[in-house]
Design a protein around this motif. Structure first.
Motif, PDB file in Angstrom:
ATOM      1  N   VAL A 169       6.198 119.660  -7.446  1.00  0.00           N
ATOM      2  CA  VAL A 169       6.712 118.457  -7.083  1.00  0.00           C
ATOM      3  C   VAL A 169       6.435 117.470  -8.130  1.00  0.00           C
ATOM      4  O   VAL A 169       7.134 116.592  -8.526  1.00  0.00           O
ATOM      5  CB  VAL A 169       6.461 118.009  -5.720  1.00  0.00           C
ATOM      6  CG1 VAL A 169       6.433 116.578  -5.176  1.00  0.00           C
ATOM      7  CG2 VAL A 169       6.943 118.949  -4.643  1.00  0.00           C
ATOM      8  N   LYS A 170       5.093 117.107  -8.538  1.00  0.00           N
ATOM      9  CA  LYS A 170       4.670 116.362  -9.494  1.00  0.00           C
ATOM     10  C   LYS A 170       5.507 116.382 -11.140  1.00  0.00           C
ATOM     11  O   LYS A 170       5.710 115.706 -11.503  1.00  0.00           O
ATOM     12  CB  LYS A 170       3.132 116.635  -9.844  1.00  0.00           C
ATOM     13  CG  LYS A 170       2.625 115.678 -10.933  1.00  0.00           C
ATOM     14  CD  LYS A 170       2.707 114.218 -10.187  1.00  0.00           C
ATOM     15  CE  LYS A 170       1.981 113.264 -10.974  1.00  0.00           C
ATOM     16  NZ  LYS A 170       2.121 111.795 -10.642  1.00  0.00           N
ATOM     17  N   ILE A 171       5.639 117.586 -11.271  1.00  0.00           N
ATOM     18  CA  ILE A 171       6.408 117.973 -12.525  1.00  0.00           C
ATOM     19  C   ILE A 171       8.079 117.319 -12.344  1.00  0.00           C
ATOM     20  O   ILE A 171       8.395 116.568 -13.191  1.00  0.00           O
ATOM     21  CB  ILE A 171       6.626 119.558 -12.973  1.00  0.00           C
ATOM     22  CG1 ILE A 171       5.322 120.046 -13.286  1.00  0.00           C
ATOM     23  CG2 ILE A 171       7.735 119.961 -13.866  1.00  0.00           C
ATOM     24  CD1 ILE A 171       4.891 121.455 -13.334  1.00  0.00           C
ATOM     25  N   ASN A 172       8.516 117.806 -11.104  1.00  0.00           N
ATOM     26  CA  ASN A 172      10.043 117.086 -10.922  1.00  0.00           C
ATOM     27  C   ASN A 172       9.945 115.657 -11.033  1.00  0.00           C
ATOM     28  O   ASN A 172      10.730 115.127 -11.435  1.00  0.00           O
ATOM     29  CB  ASN A 172      10.481 117.712  -9.582  1.00  0.00           C
ATOM     30  CG  ASN A 172      10.878 119.281  -9.684  1.00  0.00           C
ATOM     31  OD1 ASN A 172      11.011 119.545 -11.057  1.00  0.00           O
ATOM     32  ND2 ASN A 172      10.937 119.927  -8.893  1.00  0.00           N
ATOM     33  N   GLU A 173       8.948 114.967 -10.342  1.00  0.00           N
ATOM     34  CA  GLU A 173       8.989 113.700 -10.212  1.00  0.00           C
ATOM     35  C   GLU A 173       8.540 113.000 -11.602  1.00  0.00           C
ATOM     36  O   GLU A 173       9.175 112.025 -11.836  1.00  0.00           O
ATOM     37  CB  GLU A 173       7.620 113.324  -9.324  1.00  0.00           C
ATOM     38  CG  GLU A 173       7.936 113.440  -7.751  1.00  0.00           C
ATOM     39  CD  GLU A 173       6.541 113.199  -6.843  1.00  0.00           C
ATOM     40  OE1 GLU A 173       6.877 113.262  -5.521  1.00  0.00           O
ATOM     41  OE2 GLU A 173       5.620 112.917  -7.657  1.00  0.00           O
TER      42      GLU A 173
END
Length: 134
Positions: A74-78
């Protein structure tokens, strides 16, 4: 789980994502049609294993935790979404217009990081061949 890490570690995680994304995109010359999330993740894993002290400091339990990896995804996508939505600065646009005018080129770019890449290419700081983007 990610939220329980120190603020310094969270900042380092974000920085490692940004740095490895910048390196990966430069390696594919910012050609979106060549982007592959699996290739980027592999590049990011290599980067954190070789360069990121925050990763070395994590416990094996954390590194092997499924929830931690889901939160990292999720952090990578954000982080990537934020990078891609950040408009080039006025200074970058002016510099690119000047450099492209001098070189007789016309490249499309959509975000601050891509503009930075093109400026470095056009100034001769990077040794990649540029491909015209459709």
């Amino acid at each position: 789980m990610l939220k329980n890490l120190s603020s310094g570690t969270k900042i380092s995680i974000t920085r490692s994502i940004k740095t490895s994304f910048e390196q990966y995109m430069a390696s594919i010359q910012w050609q979106e049609n060549k982007y592959d999330i699996q290739d980027f993740i592999a590049a990011w894993r290599t980067y954190i294993n070789e360069n990121a002290s925050w990763y070395k400091n994590l416990s094996d339990e954390t590194k092997n935790n499924v929830e931690f990896h889901q939160e990292l995804a999720v952090k990578i996508n954000e982080t990537i979404a934020k990078i891609l939505s950040e408009e080039p600065s006025e200074k970058q646009v002016e510099k690119l217009e000047l450099l492209q005018g001098k070189s007789g080129t016309e490249y499309d770019y959509s975000c601050k990081l891509e503009a930075k890449y093109l400026i470095e290419i056009l100034e001769g700081k990077k040794k990649h061949d540029l491909h015209t983007k459709d």
